[in-house]
Design an enzyme around this catalytic site. Sequence first.
Site, PDB file in Angstrom:
ATOM      1  N   ASP A   1      35.897  25.714  40.213  1.00  0.00           N
ATOM      2  CA  ASP A   1      35.656  26.996  39.535  1.00  0.00           C
ATOM      3  C   ASP A   1      34.243  27.100  38.971  1.00  0.00           C
ATOM      4  OD1 ASP A   1      38.415  27.362  39.994  1.00  0.00           O
ATOM      5  OD2 ASP A   1      38.903  26.467  38.056  1.00  0.00           O
TER       6      ASP A   1
ATOM      7  N   GLU B   1      41.654  37.240  40.963  1.00  0.00           N
ATOM      8  CA  GLU B   1      41.322  36.517  39.737  1.00  0.00           C
ATOM      9  C   GLU B   1      39.839  36.162  39.775  1.00  0.00           C
ATOM     10  OE1 GLU B   1      43.650  32.905  39.751  1.00  0.00           O
ATOM     11  OE2 GLU B   1      43.246  32.559  41.864  1.00  0.00           O
TER      12      GLU B   1
END
Length: 541
Positions: free
Chosen positions: A26, A198
């Site tokens: 991420d 997301e």
Amino acid sequence: MSTDIANVATATRSIRNPVLAGFHPDPSILRVGDDYYLATSTFEWYPGVLVHHSRDLVNWRSLGGIITDRRLLDLRGCGDSNGVWAPDLTYHDGQFHLVYSDVASFASGYWDPQNFLVTAENITGPWSDPVKLHGRGFDASLFHDDDGTTWLLGMSADWRPGRDRFGGIEIQQYDRAARRLVGSPRILFTGSPAGVTEGPHLYRHDGWYWLITAEGGTSWEHQVTVARSRELFGPYEVAPDGPLLTSFGRPDLRLQKAGHGSLVRTQNDEWYLAHLVGRPYSPLGNCVLGRETAIQRVEWPSGGWPRIAGGVPADEVVAPDLPAHPWPAEAETDHFDAPELGRCWSTLRRPATTDWVDLHTRPSYLRVHGGQSPVGRQAPSLVGRRVGAMECSLETVVEFEPADHRQLAGITAYYNTLNWHHLYLTRADDGRTVLELLSSDNGRRTAYPDLTVDVGGVTRVGLRAVFDGPAVRFDHDLGGGWQRLPIELDATILSDEHAALIIDGEPAAWGFTGAFLGLWVQDLGGDGVYADFDMATYRER
């Protein structure tokens, strides 16, 4: 490398992926002047939110973690792969802003996330007390608009049965002076047909607002989606040529799971995307190294959409037109001479405080006071480092005097509370100090009594754990040289894929981290036992 990837590295210098090997998912990438920073997720491990630094996007060094104490985050009781998800690092008005999600659960359609914001004038801190933001979803990020306003984006979770749990990307204004959210939230974008929308990041460029999201889930169907609008609140048009980046449908690629990206613009107006990838040990097999960080070159013509060559992750890409800036290599051996743990180390569910991690009482030794059992989630005593290569090892020398079978100290190949291999010193019922081996596969423990080694009064014992592709092996040295235990253990159980468990379509367990090598001390009777580690050497082959 695939032949249809046109933009391979042909210059003298290239970016070789992954740039951050092992558990570094991420990525949020940021440039401040001539400095580039990458912040990555850490889940149940301290320090939270690891940051790496580069001057050329080729060479990276660790700056350690931002969240170093419970003032910023309390991970006591944190479940496997809960904790710190998808940090976002920005810089505005002379301050670094870090937004991070602390996700408490993800079972039965619930997540229980809480988002926080901390600020600092320097990337190394000190960081402010956390501002408590909303808990409506995760993957929160900040966008600083040209008009001086700041906005918080995030995934909007929907717990209601029968609804899409990924309810879109939400936006709400953040008042930097008051340090609080103001106004009402609104849905900005509901995603493309890929779904599971997301990981939002918003940018202003070429007269447009550009929204970058992660879609398709975190596994093989993962992708980076681009949408744009002339207005902040939309509507947002999805790129007509499909995702900016994905590995989906290309099992031949070395880098899989490509998704969850963020953009950076160099000093010379070159664009790059930092994103996560996984390297399976077999086609679409288990990724023991976890989700790693890679960088791709982005072509962005004026008036057009950003594109990556082939829309797939390349093993090598052309480096930006910047001076080379290598960093000194990290030493293989940590002699524990520093007053604090080195930046390569992480600790499980509790920060490395002096009540259990002691580098002072016995100089040049790491004294680890024993903690809970492998399933304990409040006070385990595990000091580990990320596995960064398919072939690597960690060796140490330990001094330990166990009084009974409840006292264990040794070396581990570890993924989470349910999946690990552990070689440890303990005390047998007849009073001998022995080496024993124990494995856990999704909570099913396997002992190997035939492999027990009588230590025979030896006070200093060498221990070594070796990752050799899909196998884990253990060695020991009682003073006469290294001896290998005659067994090969399964390394692939130490992976996201193996840890994931779906029951009736709902996640009962996920895996979002990666394999660790570590020093592990257990004091199951609470008797105050400790072990001294003289050194630790990590090598990659």
